[in-house]
Design a protein around this motif. Structure first.
Motif, PDB file in Angstrom:
ATOM      1  N   HIS A 381       0.513  -1.306  -0.068  1.00  0.00           N
ATOM      2  CA  HIS A 381       0.058   0.066  -0.004  1.00  0.00           C
ATOM      3  C   HIS A 381       0.818   1.199  -0.151  1.00  0.00           C
ATOM      4  O   HIS A 381       0.484   2.201   0.645  1.00  0.00           O
ATOM      5  CB  HIS A 381      -0.976   0.003   1.118  1.00  0.00           C
ATOM      6  N   GLY A 382       1.916   1.016  -0.651  1.00  0.00           N
ATOM      7  CA  GLY A 382       2.892   2.276  -0.770  1.00  0.00           C
ATOM      8  C   GLY A 382       3.378   3.015   0.244  1.00  0.00           C
ATOM      9  O   GLY A 382       3.748   4.332   0.172  1.00  0.00           O
ATOM     10  N   MET A 383       3.916   2.350   1.253  1.00  0.00           N
ATOM     11  CA  MET A 383       4.122   2.772   2.570  1.00  0.00           C
ATOM     12  C   MET A 383       5.587   2.638   2.697  1.00  0.00           C
ATOM     13  O   MET A 383       6.434   3.337   3.483  1.00  0.00           O
ATOM     14  CB  MET A 383       3.505   2.542   3.738  1.00  0.00           C
ATOM     15  N   ALA A 384       6.307   1.534   2.184  1.00  0.00           N
ATOM     16  CA  ALA A 384       7.494   1.316   2.287  1.00  0.00           C
ATOM     17  C   ALA A 384       8.588   1.637   1.325  1.00  0.00           C
ATOM     18  O   ALA A 384       9.565   2.053   1.642  1.00  0.00           O
ATOM     19  CB  ALA A 384       7.499  -0.182   2.234  1.00  0.00           C
ATOM     20  N   VAL A 385       8.089   1.389  -0.102  1.00  0.00           N
ATOM     21  CA  VAL A 385       9.267   1.864  -0.950  1.00  0.00           C
ATOM     22  C   VAL A 385       8.710   2.708  -2.129  1.00  0.00           C
ATOM     23  O   VAL A 385       7.387   2.763  -2.123  1.00  0.00           O
ATOM     24  CB  VAL A 385       9.827   0.487  -1.654  1.00  0.00           C
ATOM     25  N   ARG A 386       9.489   3.148  -2.964  1.00  0.00           N
ATOM     26  CA  ARG A 386       8.916   4.256  -3.905  1.00  0.00           C
ATOM     27  C   ARG A 386       8.210   3.440  -4.990  1.00  0.00           C
ATOM     28  O   ARG A 386       8.261   2.157  -5.149  1.00  0.00           O
ATOM     29  CB  ARG A 386      10.134   4.924  -4.699  1.00  0.00           C
ATOM     30  N   ALA A 387       7.185   4.289  -5.838  1.00  0.00           N
ATOM     31  CA  ALA A 387       6.349   3.641  -6.643  1.00  0.00           C
ATOM     32  C   ALA A 387       7.204   2.557  -7.617  1.00  0.00           C
ATOM     33  O   ALA A 387       6.332   1.486  -7.938  1.00  0.00           O
ATOM     34  CB  ALA A 387       5.587   4.524  -7.312  1.00  0.00           C
ATOM     35  N   ASP A 388       8.225   2.986  -8.232  1.00  0.00           N
ATOM     36  CA  ASP A 388       8.811   2.180  -9.336  1.00  0.00           C
ATOM     37  C   ASP A 388       9.293   0.551  -8.555  1.00  0.00           C
ATOM     38  O   ASP A 388       9.070  -0.283  -9.172  1.00  0.00           O
ATOM     39  CB  ASP A 388       9.754   2.716  -9.948  1.00  0.00           C
ATOM     40  N   VAL A 389       9.867   0.695  -7.435  1.00  0.00           N
ATOM     41  CA  VAL A 389      10.262  -0.407  -7.029  1.00  0.00           C
ATOM     42  C   VAL A 389       8.861  -1.360  -6.551  1.00  0.00           C
ATOM     43  O   VAL A 389       8.847  -2.529  -6.843  1.00  0.00           O
ATOM     44  CB  VAL A 389      11.067  -0.150  -5.505  1.00  0.00           C
ATOM     45  N   GLN A 390       8.016  -0.677  -5.922  1.00  0.00           N
ATOM     46  CA  GLN A 390       6.683  -1.324  -5.501  1.00  0.00           C
ATOM     47  C   GLN A 390       6.246  -1.909  -6.837  1.00  0.00           C
ATOM     48  O   GLN A 390       5.595  -3.110  -6.827  1.00  0.00           O
ATOM     49  CB  GLN A 390       5.678  -0.483  -5.225  1.00  0.00           C
ATOM     50  N   GLY A 391       6.345  -1.234  -7.733  1.00  0.00           N
ATOM     51  CA  GLY A 391       5.616  -1.893  -9.312  1.00  0.00           C
ATOM     52  C   GLY A 391       6.514  -3.219  -9.613  1.00  0.00           C
ATOM     53  O   GLY A 391       5.800  -4.110  -9.902  1.00  0.00           O
ATOM     54  N   ALA A 392       7.573  -2.994  -9.530  1.00  0.00           N
ATOM     55  CA  ALA A 392       8.393  -4.137  -9.852  1.00  0.00           C
ATOM     56  C   ALA A 392       8.238  -5.355  -9.016  1.00  0.00           C
ATOM     57  O   ALA A 392       8.029  -6.466  -9.445  1.00  0.00           O
ATOM     58  CB  ALA A 392       9.977  -3.792 -10.015  1.00  0.00           C
ATOM     59  N   ILE A 393       8.133  -4.998  -7.778  1.00  0.00           N
ATOM     60  CA  ILE A 393       7.699  -6.268  -6.731  1.00  0.00           C
ATOM     61  C   ILE A 393       6.680  -6.959  -6.976  1.00  0.00           C
ATOM     62  O   ILE A 393       6.129  -8.074  -7.019  1.00  0.00           O
ATOM     63  CB  ILE A 393       7.868  -5.684  -5.442  1.00  0.00           C
ATOM     64  N   PHE A 394       5.297  -5.920  -7.299  1.00  0.00           N
ATOM     65  CA  PHE A 394       4.197  -6.657  -7.699  1.00  0.00           C
ATOM     66  C   PHE A 394       4.278  -7.402  -8.699  1.00  0.00           C
ATOM     67  O   PHE A 394       3.685  -8.477  -8.831  1.00  0.00           O
ATOM     68  CB  PHE A 394       3.348  -5.313  -8.060  1.00  0.00           C
ATOM     69  N   ASP A 395       5.017  -6.968  -9.836  1.00  0.00           N
ATOM     70  CA  ASP A 395       5.115  -7.908 -11.205  1.00  0.00           C
ATOM     71  C   ASP A 395       5.610  -9.365 -10.535  1.00  0.00           C
ATOM     72  O   ASP A 395       5.118 -10.275 -11.130  1.00  0.00           O
ATOM     73  CB  ASP A 395       5.808  -7.424 -12.231  1.00  0.00           C
ATOM     74  N   VAL A 396       6.559  -9.310  -9.880  1.00  0.00           N
ATOM     75  CA  VAL A 396       7.242 -10.556  -9.575  1.00  0.00           C
ATOM     76  C   VAL A 396       6.274 -11.389  -8.568  1.00  0.00           C
ATOM     77  O   VAL A 396       6.066 -12.716  -8.941  1.00  0.00           O
ATOM     78  CB  VAL A 396       8.490 -10.388  -8.800  1.00  0.00           C
ATOM     79  N   VAL A 397       5.545 -10.901  -7.659  1.00  0.00           N
ATOM     80  CA  VAL A 397       4.841 -11.560  -6.911  1.00  0.00           C
ATOM     81  C   VAL A 397       3.515 -12.244  -7.574  1.00  0.00           C
ATOM     82  O   VAL A 397       3.145 -13.451  -7.535  1.00  0.00           O
ATOM     83  CB  VAL A 397       4.063 -10.644  -5.875  1.00  0.00           C
TER      84      VAL A 397
END
Ligand code: GAL
Length: 423
Positions: A381-397
């Motif tokens: 929910h966007g509290m831990a890392v910047r949006a680009d990192v979050q997006g890249a992690i979402f893709d893997v998950v």
């Protein structure tokens, strides 16, 4: 939401309004705020309406800029295109590190006068205040604190299956099997990247604990991202698929919640915005539905603070914007909004007497885990890392969760790459 259609409509509307204004008397109610958010489910919309009504009661206009889509990914895309065309709204729901990203672009306006007049420094916990400031000035105002690591359940389904609310992951799996045998879907889920990530971070917290969570999903430590504990978290996460139904792909989170409400499913792992749906359906916590910390995460609290960031605007719009910021931290709003939203107030000094047992537990756990190092920011929910990192992690998950043959070790390797690629 097709942003072009929307801006076309807005332009048309603006022209029509300008034409009407040149003929009519000046409006008594000219100052208006346009607020972008993604609070469109039953419970969320009830909550957003509280702010609209409070603004209108003070004589300000409210232009609702709601962009459907849980987790806000679509809303952020629409916001970017509006901002790029030089026409941002007065305020937008922007959270965590993303506030800094918008601040760095020089697009946010400051709220220091309101903050000083209202004593925000004294009202807000320092960790919360920190997130709301850019370059030393307040640029955003927090509306709440959501907890992400919750389990919701329908007590009738649990009873029909002869199980209790699970407190460990093992219990979750065995309760799930019993629920399936009794003829229900064990775990309601919506197959969307942000929902997969929500469940994943909760499972990772349960299997690895807060320290590992912090290393992997906040500090993006390579050893943590690619190591054995990550593999274990991924494998356990994938096993949860066995408790979900075949039709989950693309399902919205609130539809998953309604499956628990209606009793076709037994449980859901979701943040406490789900409570807003139970509340909107007229149900009582502890009786008609149950809440508990997600299995294995009793000593942790994954926080997700919703906030409204203010864009740099002028004149009457700025005046309305400052009023909005003031209202958001006042007790009236904090209580009414959070009762509907499922979250707890952002300021810790309020009386929780009106809140239900889940919210009271949330407030206690927030304070307890803060003292015991159990408070972690939500990656999903966007509290831990910047949006680009979050997006890249979402893709893997999500790719791993939906892949028939990707090994957990391979997904862990991709996690490391995701964090690196985004640096
Ligand atoms: C979260 C947001 C919550 C809730 C949820 C589902 O990211 O912080 O306010 O709206 O998405 O839409």
């Amino acid at each position: 939401m097709p942003s072009f259609a929307r801006s076309f409509n807005k332009t048309t509307l603006a022209l029509a309004t300008a034409a009407a204004a040149s003929l009519a008397l000046p409006s008594a109610n000219a100052a208006e705020v346009e607020v972008l958010h993604w609070w469109t489910s039953g419970g969320e919309a009830r909550a957003a309406n509280v702010l609209k009504e409070l603004m209108e009661a003070e004589g300000y206009g409210w232009e609702d800029f709601a962009v459907a889509g849980g987790g806000g990914e679509t809303a952020m895309t629409v916001l970017k295109s509006r901002a790029m065309s030089g026409n941002p709204p007065s305020a937008a729901q922007i959270k965590g590190p993303e506030i800094q990203e918008w601040g760095e672009l020089g697009l946010l306006g400051e709220l220091d006068e309101v903050a000083e007049a209202e004593g925000w420094d004294e009202l807000l916990p320092p960790t919360v205040a920190e997130v709301m400031r850019h370059d030393g000035s307040y640029v955003a105002v927090p509306v709440n604190v959501h907890r992400v690591n919750w389990l919701w359940a329908n007590p009738e389904v649990l009873e029909a299956a002869g199980v209790e609310m699970p407190t460990t992951l093992d219990e979750l799996f065995s309760a799930g099997e019993a629920i399936r045998e009794a003829g229900y879907i064990p775990l309601a889920h919506g197959g969307q990247a942000w929902q997969d990530a929500t469940v994943f971070e909760t499972v990772l917290l349960a299997t690895g604990g807060t320290e590992f969570y912090q290393q992997a999903l906040v500090e993006l430590d390579e050893e943590a991202l690619g190591g054995e504990q990550m593999v274990e978290a991924l494998e356990t996460f994938k096993r949860l698929r066995e408790l979900m139904d075949d039709d989950m792909s693309g399902r919205d989170w609130n539809i998953a919640t309604s499956m628990v409400i209606e009793g076709t499913a037994g449980m859901q792992l979701m943040g406490d915005w789900a409570k807003g749906e139970f509340t909107a359906a007229g149900l009582t916590a502890g009786e008609d539905y149950l809440c508990a910390a997600a299995p294995g995460t009793q000593d942790a609290f994954t926080f997700n603070i919703d906030s409204l960031a203010m864009f740099r605007v002028e004149g009457e719009e700025r005046e309305a914007q400052q009023a909005l910021a003031r209202l958001v931290l006042e007790p009236t709003f904090q209580e009414a909004f959070n009762l509907a939203k499922g979250s707890i107030p952002a300021r810790p000094d309020l009386d929780m007497g009106e809140f239900d047992s889940c919210a009271q537990q949330s407030m206690q756990d927030f304070q307890r885990t803060a003292e015991e190092d159990g408070l972690v920011p939500s990656m999903a929910h966007g509290m831990a890392v910047r949006a680009d990192v979050q997006g890249a992690i979402f893709d893997v998950v999500t790719n791993y969760f939906n892949s028939r043959d990707m090994a957990a070790e391979e997904a862990a390797r991709r996690m490391v790459n995701a964090a690196q690629a985004a640096l």
